[in-house]
Design a protein around this motif. Structure first.
Motif, short mmCIF file in Angstrom:
data_model
loop_
_atom_site.label_atom_id
_atom_site.label_comp_id
_atom_site.label_asym_id
_atom_site.label_seq_id
_atom_site.Cartn_x
_atom_site.Cartn_y
_atom_site.Cartn_z
N MET A 1 26.90 -14.47 48.89
CA MET A 1 25.94 -13.59 48.28
C MET A 1 26.08 -12.23 48.95
SD MET A 1 21.86 -14.22 48.09
CE MET A 1 21.92 -15.13 49.57
N ALA A 2 26.63 -11.32 48.26
CA ALA A 2 26.92 -10.01 48.83
C ALA A 2 25.68 -9.12 48.91
CB ALA A 2 28.00 -9.33 48.01
N ILE A 3 24.88 -9.10 47.86
CA ILE A 3 23.80 -8.13 47.80
C ILE A 3 22.43 -8.79 47.96
CG2 ILE A 3 22.67 -6.40 46.35
CD1 ILE A 3 25.33 -5.92 45.01
N GLY A 4 22.27 -10.00 47.49
CA GLY A 4 20.96 -10.63 47.41
C GLY A 4 20.27 -10.86 48.72
N THR A 5 19.15 -11.50 48.65
CA THR A 5 18.36 -11.78 49.82
C THR A 5 19.05 -12.85 50.65
OG1 THR A 5 16.44 -11.36 48.45
CG2 THR A 5 16.04 -12.38 50.56
N LYS A 6 19.19 -12.58 51.92
CA LYS A 6 19.88 -13.52 52.80
C LYS A 6 19.09 -14.81 53.00
CE LYS A 6 22.45 -9.99 55.22
NZ LYS A 6 22.75 -9.33 56.47
N THR A 7 17.78 -14.74 52.87
CA THR A 7 16.97 -15.94 53.06
C THR A 7 17.04 -16.88 51.87
OG1 THR A 7 15.01 -14.82 52.20
CG2 THR A 7 15.34 -14.77 54.58
N LEU A 8 17.58 -16.44 50.76
CA LEU A 8 17.66 -17.29 49.57
C LEU A 8 19.09 -17.75 49.30
CD1 LEU A 8 15.17 -15.56 47.12
CD2 LEU A 8 14.80 -17.53 48.58
N ALA A 9 19.83 -18.05 50.34
CA ALA A 9 21.18 -18.57 50.18
C ALA A 9 21.10 -19.96 49.55
CB ALA A 9 21.87 -18.65 51.53
N PRO A 10 22.07 -20.32 48.72
CA PRO A 10 22.02 -21.62 48.05
C PRO A 10 21.91 -22.80 49.02
CG PRO A 10 23.70 -20.26 47.07
CD PRO A 10 23.19 -19.51 48.25
N ILE A 57 16.28 -14.57 41.38
CA ILE A 57 15.46 -15.28 40.38
C ILE A 57 16.31 -16.29 39.63
CG2 ILE A 57 14.18 -14.99 38.22
CD1 ILE A 57 13.15 -12.31 39.38
N ALA A 58 17.50 -15.88 39.22
CA ALA A 58 18.40 -16.80 38.51
C ALA A 58 18.78 -17.98 39.41
CB ALA A 58 19.64 -16.06 38.05
N ARG A 59 19.03 -17.70 40.67
CA ARG A 59 19.40 -18.76 41.62
C ARG A 59 18.25 -19.77 41.78
NH1 ARG A 59 20.72 -15.45 45.39
NH2 ARG A 59 22.84 -15.24 44.62
N LEU A 60 17.03 -19.26 41.86
CA LEU A 60 15.86 -20.13 41.99
C LEU A 60 15.67 -20.99 40.74
CD1 LEU A 60 13.48 -17.63 43.72
CD2 LEU A 60 14.19 -19.82 44.66
N TYR A 61 15.80 -20.36 39.56
CA TYR A 61 15.70 -21.12 38.32
C TYR A 61 16.76 -22.21 38.24
CZ TYR A 61 12.14 -18.44 35.76
OH TYR A 61 10.97 -17.88 35.32
N THR A 62 17.96 -21.89 38.70
CA THR A 62 19.05 -22.87 38.66
C THR A 62 18.75 -24.06 39.54
OG1 THR A 62 20.65 -21.12 38.22
CG2 THR A 62 21.51 -23.20 39.08
N VAL A 63 18.28 -23.82 40.74
CA VAL A 63 17.97 -24.92 41.66
C VAL A 63 16.85 -25.78 41.11
CG1 VAL A 63 17.09 -25.48 43.96
CG2 VAL A 63 18.85 -23.74 43.69
N ILE A 64 15.81 -25.14 40.57
CA ILE A 64 14.69 -25.90 40.01
C ILE A 64 15.15 -26.77 38.85
CG2 ILE A 64 12.53 -25.66 38.72
CD1 ILE A 64 11.97 -23.16 40.47
N ARG A 65 15.97 -26.22 37.96
CA ARG A 65 16.45 -26.97 36.80
C ARG A 65 17.39 -28.09 37.21
NH1 ARG A 65 15.33 -29.28 32.30
NH2 ARG A 65 17.02 -29.27 30.79
N GLU A 66 18.25 -27.85 38.19
CA GLU A 66 19.15 -28.90 38.66
C GLU A 66 18.37 -30.06 39.26
OE1 GLU A 66 21.86 -26.92 41.29
OE2 GLU A 66 23.19 -26.33 39.67
N ARG A 67 17.27 -29.76 39.93
CA ARG A 67 16.44 -30.84 40.47
C ARG A 67 15.77 -31.63 39.35
NH1 ARG A 67 13.52 -28.56 45.93
NH2 ARG A 67 15.44 -28.25 47.09
N GLU A 68 15.34 -30.93 38.29
CA GLU A 68 14.73 -31.62 37.15
C GLU A 68 15.72 -32.58 36.51
OE1 GLU A 68 13.38 -28.62 34.46
OE2 GLU A 68 11.68 -28.06 35.71
N LEU A 69 16.98 -32.15 36.41
CA LEU A 69 18.01 -32.97 35.77
C LEU A 69 18.60 -34.03 36.71
CD1 LEU A 69 19.92 -30.20 33.81
CD2 LEU A 69 18.28 -31.85 32.91
N GLY A 70 18.28 -33.93 37.97
CA GLY A 70 18.81 -34.89 38.93
C GLY A 70 20.19 -34.55 39.45
N ILE A 71 20.65 -33.35 39.19
CA ILE A 71 21.97 -32.92 39.66
C ILE A 71 21.91 -32.62 41.15
CG2 ILE A 71 23.73 -31.13 39.47
CD1 ILE A 71 22.85 -30.83 36.53
N ARG A 72 20.86 -31.95 41.57
CA ARG A 72 20.67 -31.57 42.96
C ARG A 72 19.55 -32.42 43.54
NH1 ARG A 72 21.64 -26.19 45.56
NH2 ARG A 72 22.54 -25.68 43.56
N ALA A 73 19.78 -32.99 44.70
CA ALA A 73 18.79 -33.86 45.32
C ALA A 73 17.65 -33.04 45.93
CB ALA A 73 19.44 -34.71 46.40
#
Length: 102
Positions: A1-10, A57-73
């Motif tokens: 993540m070049a520009i984004g918030t460092k505390t929100l790393a994947p 924001i997109a990164r947060l939405y992605t993580v939330i959705r992946e958890r809903e689908l069971g992709i991310r634990a």
């Protein structure tokens, strides 16, 4: 993540609980609103920050959705280190052992 918030790393988002993810999403949306408002009034110094917050924001939405689908634990609940509590039976056995020793 070049520009984004460092505390929100994947990798760090994986450790957040669902409630904290929603809270971080709310904060990011609020920040984006403030940045857009500053941009409209000509007070914004760093236009790259808008892009970084949008990506967060997109990164947060992605993580939330992946958890809903069971992709991310979801993270395992962290157990707090507490003192071992004695049950009534264990206390009465300890008391009986003390009385016998006396």
């Amino acid at each position: 993540m070049a520009i984004g918030t460092k505390t929100l790393a994947p990798s760090e988002l994986d450790t957040f609980e669902d409630q904290r993810l929603v809270e971080e999403l709310r904060k990011a949306k609020e920040e984006l609103f403030n940045l857009r408002f500053q941009s409209a009034t000509g007070q914004l110094d760093s236009h790259g920050r808008i892009r970084a917050v949008k990506r967060d924001i997109a990164r947060l939405y992605t993580v939330i959705r992946e958890r809903e689908l069971g992709i991310r634990a979801t993270p395992a609940p962290v157990e707090k280190a507490t003192k071992a509590r004695k049950t009534k039976a264990a206390k009465s056995e300890d008391d009986a052992a003390k009385e016998e020793a006396e």
